[in-house]
Design an enzyme around this catalytic site. Structure first.
Site, short mmCIF file in Angstrom:
data_model
loop_
_atom_site.label_atom_id
_atom_site.label_comp_id
_atom_site.label_asym_id
_atom_site.label_seq_id
_atom_site.Cartn_x
_atom_site.Cartn_y
_atom_site.Cartn_z
CE LYS A 14 2.97 14.33 -9.82
NZ LYS A 14 2.53 15.79 -10.16
NE ARG A 89 -0.68 16.57 -4.80
CZ ARG A 89 -1.05 15.59 -5.79
NH1 ARG A 89 -1.07 14.28 -5.95
NH2 ARG A 89 -1.35 16.38 -6.92
NE ARG A 128 -3.74 16.15 -16.63
CZ ARG A 128 -2.97 15.88 -15.66
NH1 ARG A 128 -1.82 15.38 -15.77
NH2 ARG A 128 -3.46 16.52 -14.54
NE ARG A 134 -6.83 15.26 -13.40
CZ ARG A 134 -5.88 15.02 -12.81
NH1 ARG A 134 -4.81 14.03 -13.27
NH2 ARG A 134 -5.45 15.85 -11.81
NE ARG A 146 -4.65 19.91 -10.08
CZ ARG A 146 -4.77 19.53 -11.26
NH1 ARG A 146 -5.48 20.07 -12.42
NH2 ARG A 146 -3.97 18.48 -11.71
P1 AMP Z 1 -3.07 14.08 -9.15
O1 AMP Z 1 -3.62 13.06 -9.98
O2 AMP Z 1 -1.85 13.43 -8.49
O3 AMP Z 1 -2.75 15.23 -10.15
O4 AMP Z 1 -3.95 14.38 -7.96
C1 AMP Z 1 -5.35 14.89 -8.17
C2 AMP Z 1 -5.95 15.25 -7.19
O5 AMP Z 1 -6.06 14.22 -6.23
C3 AMP Z 1 -5.10 16.41 -6.10
O6 AMP Z 1 -5.35 17.70 -6.71
C4 AMP Z 1 -5.57 16.20 -4.63
O7 AMP Z 1 -7.13 16.77 -4.72
C5 AMP Z 1 -5.80 14.62 -4.81
N1 AMP Z 1 -4.80 14.11 -4.48
C6 AMP Z 1 -4.00 13.12 -5.14
N2 AMP Z 1 -3.02 12.80 -4.42
C7 AMP Z 1 -3.10 13.18 -3.17
C8 AMP Z 1 -2.46 13.34 -2.02
N3 AMP Z 1 -1.12 12.50 -1.98
N4 AMP Z 1 -2.78 13.95 -0.88
C9 AMP Z 1 -3.74 14.91 -1.00
N5 AMP Z 1 -4.45 14.78 -2.23
C10 AMP Z 1 -4.31 13.96 -3.15
#
Ligand code: AMP
Length: 192
Positions: A14, A89, A128, A134, A146
């Site tokens: 994404k 989400r 990654r 991360r 996740r």
């Molecule tokens: P991402 O970078 O989108 O993979 O997000 C990394 C982490 O951030 C996720 O595993 C969640 O812990 C948190 N996170 C990101 N976006 C959201 C969201 N829309 N709702 C809840 N937690 C989020």
């Protein structure tokens, strides 16, 4: 305005593809994950709170995430459109997004889901981890969590957008360039 939700499990690509769409369609890229990571780096109150959830592969609570999203949209009043990456989400987040956009006289045009098999996702996240730094990419148990959270809480959003006739699935396998080309074609077709 052109507003796109880029949807897909962790590791679907994404973030990478959002960057390509931003350039081509002149959109503002809004990634809640990036904003949380920025806050963690700067040790803000929000960062400390979010880190507790992110490090376990759990979702940050809706109340916090929705407030953050609203403030990010408000920071960009001149935007010609948004690409929402990693948001919504959950169903309450999707409902909140509709409300925020309606209040601004606009709406989501389409939700594009990057479709990638689970074995490929785990492999991509492991790779990654070598460069992203991360914590949530580095631990197989967190990765597993996740993906599970995605299946339980996020995947049902497919229905939410499908019912509005806005759900589009795109094959997320192949090279970055292949996937970008597929996305451009899909979006151009949907806008035609
Ligand atoms: P991402 O970078 O989108 O993979 O997000 C990394 C982490 O951030 C996720 O595993 C969640 O812990 C948190 N996170 C990101 N976006 C959201 C969201 N829309 N709702 C809840 N937690 C989020």
């Amino acid at each position: 305005m052109l507003n796109i939700v880029l949807f897909g499990p962790p590791g679907a690509g994404k973030g990478t593809q959002a960057e390509m769409l931003v350039t081509k369609y002149n959109l503002c890229h809004l990634s809640t994950g990036d904003v949380f990571r920025y806050n963690i780096k700067n040790e803000t109150e929000l960062g400390v709170l979010a880190k507790g959830f992110m490090d376990q592969g759990k979702l940050v609570p809706d109340e916090v995430t929705i407030k953050l999203l609203i403030s990010e949209v408000e920071k960009n009043p001149q935007a010609e459109g948004f690409i929402f990456d990693g948001f919504p989400r959950t169903t309450p987040q999707a409902e909140a997004l509709d409300k925020i956009l309606t209040e601004r006289g606009t709406s989501i045009n389409m939700m594009i889901a990057l479709d990638v098999e689970k074995a490929e996702l785990t492999e991509r996240l492991k790779n990654r981890a070598l460069s992203s730094g991360r914590a949530d990419d580095a631990d197989p148990e967190i990765i597993e969590n996740r993906i599970k959270v995605y299946m339980d809480e996020t995947f049902p959003l497919k229905e939410f957008y499908d019912q509005q006739g806005k759900f589009i699935k795109v094959n997320g396998h192949g090279t970055i360039e292949d996937i970008t080309a597929r996305l451009f074609e899909t979006i151009d077709l949907a806008l035609a």
